[in-house]
Every structure is written in C-alpha cells, then in structure tokens.
Design a protein around this motif. Sequence first.
Motif, short mmCIF file in Angstrom:
data_model
loop_
_atom_site.label_atom_id
_atom_site.label_comp_id
_atom_site.label_asym_id
_atom_site.label_seq_id
_atom_site.Cartn_x
_atom_site.Cartn_y
_atom_site.Cartn_z
N ILE A 104 0.85 -1.19 0.00
CA ILE A 104 0.00 0.00 0.00
C ILE A 104 0.89 1.24 0.00
CG2 ILE A 104 -0.33 0.41 2.50
CD1 ILE A 104 -3.34 0.01 0.39
N ALA A 105 0.55 2.18 -0.89
CA ALA A 105 1.45 3.34 -1.06
C ALA A 105 1.21 4.40 0.01
CB ALA A 105 1.25 3.92 -2.44
N PHE A 106 -0.07 4.56 0.42
CA PHE A 106 -0.40 5.65 1.34
C PHE A 106 -1.11 5.09 2.56
CE2 PHE A 106 -0.32 7.38 -2.97
CZ PHE A 106 0.70 8.30 -2.81
N GLN A 107 -0.45 5.20 3.70
CA GLN A 107 -0.94 4.51 4.89
C GLN A 107 -1.69 5.48 5.81
OE1 GLN A 107 -2.24 2.13 6.73
NE2 GLN A 107 -0.64 0.77 5.96
N LEU A 108 -3.03 5.53 5.65
CA LEU A 108 -3.85 6.32 6.59
C LEU A 108 -4.61 5.37 7.50
CD1 LEU A 108 -5.34 9.10 4.24
CD2 LEU A 108 -3.79 9.48 6.16
N GLY A 109 -4.15 4.11 7.54
CA GLY A 109 -4.87 3.11 8.32
C GLY A 109 -4.18 2.74 9.62
N VAL A 128 -17.30 0.04 1.23
CA VAL A 128 -17.09 0.20 -0.21
C VAL A 128 -15.96 1.20 -0.45
CG1 VAL A 128 -18.18 0.99 -2.36
CG2 VAL A 128 -19.47 -0.43 -0.74
N VAL A 129 -15.99 2.32 0.30
CA VAL A 129 -14.93 3.32 0.14
C VAL A 129 -13.57 2.71 0.50
CG1 VAL A 129 -14.03 5.55 0.90
CG2 VAL A 129 -16.47 5.23 0.71
N THR A 130 -13.55 1.95 1.60
CA THR A 130 -12.28 1.37 2.04
C THR A 130 -11.69 0.47 0.97
OG1 THR A 130 -13.05 1.48 4.32
CG2 THR A 130 -11.21 0.01 3.90
N THR A 131 -12.55 -0.35 0.35
CA THR A 131 -12.06 -1.27 -0.69
C THR A 131 -11.58 -0.49 -1.91
OG1 THR A 131 -13.71 -2.80 0.08
CG2 THR A 131 -12.72 -3.31 -2.03
N ARG A 132 -12.36 0.52 -2.30
CA ARG A 132 -11.94 1.30 -3.48
C ARG A 132 -10.65 2.06 -3.21
NH1 ARG A 132 -16.09 1.84 -7.40
NH2 ARG A 132 -18.14 1.53 -6.47
N ALA A 133 -10.56 2.61 -1.99
CA ALA A 133 -9.35 3.38 -1.64
C ALA A 133 -8.13 2.46 -1.67
CB ALA A 133 -9.52 4.02 -0.27
N ALA A 134 -8.30 1.23 -1.16
CA ALA A 134 -7.16 0.29 -1.14
C ALA A 134 -6.70 0.01 -2.56
CB ALA A 134 -7.55 -0.99 -0.42
N ARG A 135 -7.68 -0.10 -3.48
CA ARG A 135 -7.29 -0.36 -4.87
C ARG A 135 -6.48 0.80 -5.44
NH1 ARG A 135 -12.78 -1.92 -6.73
NH2 ARG A 135 -13.07 -3.85 -5.61
N LEU A 136 -6.77 2.00 -4.92
CA LEU A 136 -6.02 3.18 -5.40
C LEU A 136 -4.73 3.37 -4.60
CD1 LEU A 136 -9.02 5.66 -5.79
CD2 LEU A 136 -7.73 4.57 -7.63
N GLY A 137 -4.48 2.47 -3.64
CA GLY A 137 -3.21 2.54 -2.90
C GLY A 137 -3.30 3.26 -1.56
N VAL A 138 -4.54 3.51 -1.08
CA VAL A 138 -4.69 4.23 0.19
C VAL A 138 -5.36 3.32 1.23
CG1 VAL A 138 -5.65 6.29 1.32
CG2 VAL A 138 -5.02 6.35 -1.10
N ASP A 143 3.12 13.03 1.77
CA ASP A 143 2.21 12.14 1.04
C ASP A 143 0.73 12.40 1.35
OD1 ASP A 143 4.32 10.84 -0.08
OD2 ASP A 143 4.30 9.14 1.31
N VAL A 144 0.48 13.26 2.35
CA VAL A 144 -0.90 13.37 2.84
C VAL A 144 -1.84 13.89 1.75
CG1 VAL A 144 -2.39 14.60 4.48
CG2 VAL A 144 -0.23 13.58 5.27
N ALA A 145 -1.42 14.95 1.04
CA ALA A 145 -2.32 15.55 0.04
C ALA A 145 -2.67 14.55 -1.06
CB ALA A 145 -1.67 16.80 -0.55
N THR A 146 -1.69 13.81 -1.54
CA THR A 146 -1.96 12.82 -2.60
C THR A 146 -2.90 11.74 -2.07
OG1 THR A 146 0.33 13.13 -3.22
CG2 THR A 146 -0.84 11.35 -4.31
N ALA A 147 -2.65 11.29 -0.83
CA ALA A 147 -3.51 10.24 -0.25
C ALA A 147 -4.95 10.73 -0.18
CB ALA A 147 -3.00 9.87 1.14
N VAL A 148 -5.13 11.98 0.24
CA VAL A 148 -6.51 12.49 0.37
C VAL A 148 -7.15 12.67 -1.00
CG1 VAL A 148 -7.90 14.45 1.17
CG2 VAL A 148 -6.11 13.50 2.65
N SER A 149 -6.37 13.06 -2.00
CA SER A 149 -7.05 13.23 -3.29
C SER A 149 -7.45 11.87 -3.87
CB SER A 149 -6.25 14.14 -4.22
OG SER A 149 -5.31 13.43 -4.89
N LEU A 150 -6.65 10.83 -3.61
CA LEU A 150 -7.06 9.48 -4.05
C LEU A 150 -8.28 9.01 -3.24
CD1 LEU A 150 -3.51 7.90 -4.38
CD2 LEU A 150 -5.11 8.34 -6.25
#
Length: 465
Positions: free
Chosen positions: A100-105, A401-411, A440-447
């Motif tokens: 995972i590229a962006f770890q907000l978890g 659903v959001v969590t799964t989609r976000a993970a696919r985008l690397g977040v 990395d925060v801004a990129t993670a939030v936009s994804l």
Amino acid sequence: MERVARELRRLADARAVGARLPSTRELQQRLGVGPVTVQRALARLVTEGVLVTRPGAGTFVAPRRGTRLGDTDWQQVALGASPVALDGVDFLRFRSASPIAFQLGTGYLDPSLRADSRLAAAASRAARRPDAWGPPPPAGVPELRSWFARQIGADPEEVLITPGGQGALSAAFRALVPAGSPVLFAVPTYPGALAVARSAGLVPVPVPADGDGVRPELLARALAATSARVLCLQPTYSNPTGSLLAPARRGEVLALCERAGVFVIEDDFARWLGHGQTPPPPLWRDDDKGHVITICSLTKILAPSLRVGALTARGPVMSRLAAMRQIDDFFVPLPMQHTAVEMVTGPGWTAQLRTVSAALAARMEALTAALAAELPDCAFENPRGGINLWLRLPRGVDDRVVTTRAARLGVAVMPGRHFVIGEQDASHLRLCVAGIPERDVATAVSLLAEAVRASAGSAARVFGA
Ligand SMILES: Cc1ncc(COP(=O)(O)O)c(C=O)c1O
C-alpha cells in the motif's frame, strides 16, 4: 515494473515451493533494472501470494494456491459457530508486507519517526545483561514501574507492567467482571477494546461521545438501564475522534461512576502524542477511591514491537489484576523491560517526544487542510491531539465500499463500522496520521476523495431500509 513482475513470476513458477529466489542484487543484474523496480515487483508478488519474504533470510516461493496438504473441512464441523464475534478483527492483522502506497490506516509510527537504531542498541545491551534471561519480579522491573508511576501520578506499587495496551485491556476486562456482563464503552471507540471484551464473553453497551468526550446525561441513562460495573473510555486524544474529555465533564463522569460503584478503564494510549502541547493529566489523578484503572503503553510513541505498557490500579482490585496477568503469560520478558527502561530514561526520550509531536502536528494539519479542500461534503472535528481523525461520509456512501476502493487506489483507511456498537445514522472512516509522511498526505486524500466520489449511493440499502 510489469516486465520485471512477469519475469519474477516465471522464476517462481519454475521453482519448487519454499525455494529461495536469487538476491535483489542478482535480480537487478539479471533483469537489467534498478533496486527500486525489483523491490516493487517483489512486493507485488508477495501481495499476490506468489512469494513470501522472511526478513534477513530472503524471498521464497509461496505455497501454490490450491495446493492442499489434506482435507481440513472437518474443522468447520468441530468449530461450529464462533463463540465470539470475530468480525472487524481484521484490523488486528498487520499487513506489513502490503505494498500500500499511502498509509492512513495504521495506528503505529512509520519507520521515519521510530527510534529503531536506539532501540536496537538498547535491546542488545538488555539482552546481554547477566540477569537477562531469568524471571523478572512478577509485577515488573522496579525502575520501569517507578517511571510509569511518575508519569501517571501513582505509587510504583500501584503499577503492573503489561505487554502493551492490548494485553492490559484484556487482563482488565476479564479481572473485573464475569462473562455475560455488560460493559459500557464511550463510542466511537477502539475496535481492539471491543474485540477483547467480546472475546471474554462480555456485552459492549454504547454510550455516545461528542467533541467533548462521553456525554454524562447518556452515561447516567446507561448506568440506570444496565447493571454495568465497568466503563471504558479514552479521555485523552481518543481513538478514533482525537477528542479530549472536557474539564467540566471529568468530575461529572467520575461522580456518576462513584455513585453507581463502577470501575473506569482509562485507556490512556496517546499520553505522549500531543501536538506540542501538554495533555490534561490522566483521570487517575481526580480519583482516590480506586474507581479509575489507567492503561498506558510505549508502543505508540516508540515502536509497535516494544510490547511494554502499564496497568495502574489501587485497592483490592490490584491483586485480581496481578493474578490475571500471571494467568495470561506470567510476565513481560526482562530484556523487553530493560530496553524500555533505557529508552524512557535515556537522553533520547525528550527528543523522541519532540520529534513525534511536531511531526504529528504537521501531518494532522496537512490532513485537515486536504480534507477541507478535497472532501467538502465530509464532516469532521479537528482532533485536539494524537493520531486519529473521524471522518463522516456523505449520506448514502458505505464505509466498506470506500475502504475497498481506496485500497485499490493505494490508500489504506479503516471503515468506521468497527468503531461503533449497533446501528448508526451515518458511515465514517477512521483516518490515522501515524504512518504517513507529511509530503504524502495531500496525494492520499485526493485518491481517497476519488474513492468516496466513486462510492456515491453505495449505502442506499444499508441506511435506506
Ligand atoms: C485506543 C487504543 N488502546 C490500546 C491500543 C493497543 O496498543 P498496544 O497494545 O500496541 O499498546 C491501541 C492500538 O491501536 C489503541 O488505539
């Protein structure tokens, strides 16, 4: 990267299960690419289950999917239904190999903020002490008990050393009440605490909190409606909201618990995670009758594998807690305790506190700014400190659903449903800044915003019924 991943898959397919792959350096030479490309491709194949890594030993061919050593279906019959609810315990599985590229978890610091090299030096000194491998005093090493006691404002005799906060929570719940008992939780709350309560056969009962912590009028109602003898809360920088129990509420909450004869488990997990400011003292200091049991841990401020925490209590309950700790696993290993002593009493401790609190403040500021810009339809209160933020999703958006989609985008984020008890009128996400560098925060939030927008309408059936 795609070509390298294909080549590595071919290499794995040509080898037996358990065979070692060539070193990263050999692979670089063989495939004519740099180390980063090789590592990324390896990480991809680890996630796909083609390879497994063993730190220090190398990368190996994983057991092939569909390979069965024997028929284990009998276990389904033997196990039957789980005696405890195991949903939502996924978060307990640490996915360290995940690419995972962006770890907000994760709720643990990323390596850039950990004191790993000082820890390694302290651990190696601790392991070489002449007494290193003998048994410690059952309640813990005296210097460590004294240090925790000073932090909390307790007597060293009132402190038991535990394997982090999780072990302390588990011992406390089981020592205080028998299976089948209700336990009040200020909600939303930490899923790990709900999991240990449920696994002990206890019945979590929600008492809603707002931006000022648990709501006293609802606590009074819950106390009247149940025979609960335990309330669990995080008065300081709560997980998941980052709130503080308001000064005016501290006395009210304690008075209610005192009147009802209730123990308060104060999970003080974020004591050293302020954003440059000193947090309010633990609730422990406002109580002299033994109602408050305070739990602290060093895992958040130092490292998740430094499994050292403290359980602080006074009165007859102390011997029950001590007995439960012995039943669980006897004691925290001596080298671990001596490592902790060196880390908290050594010259690096103050610098660690300063570095972490400045980094968390900067990360949280970046997170709140990015959320305001990218997700104006999501609501949140600014955390007062700590690592967590509780994000309310727009109506009709499902957290899973959001969590799964976000993970696919690397977040990586955590779905809010694990932090609550019973039905809610909105979905939430728990976002955590412990593991993500500020840049990395801004990129993670936009994804993440992309994932939220793509999930519009996903909760129609859940909340519209
Ligand atoms: C509120 C809270 N309490 C306790 C723990 C347990 O942490 P540890 O066992 O690593 O000290 C956590 C971990 O995420 C937490 O968030």
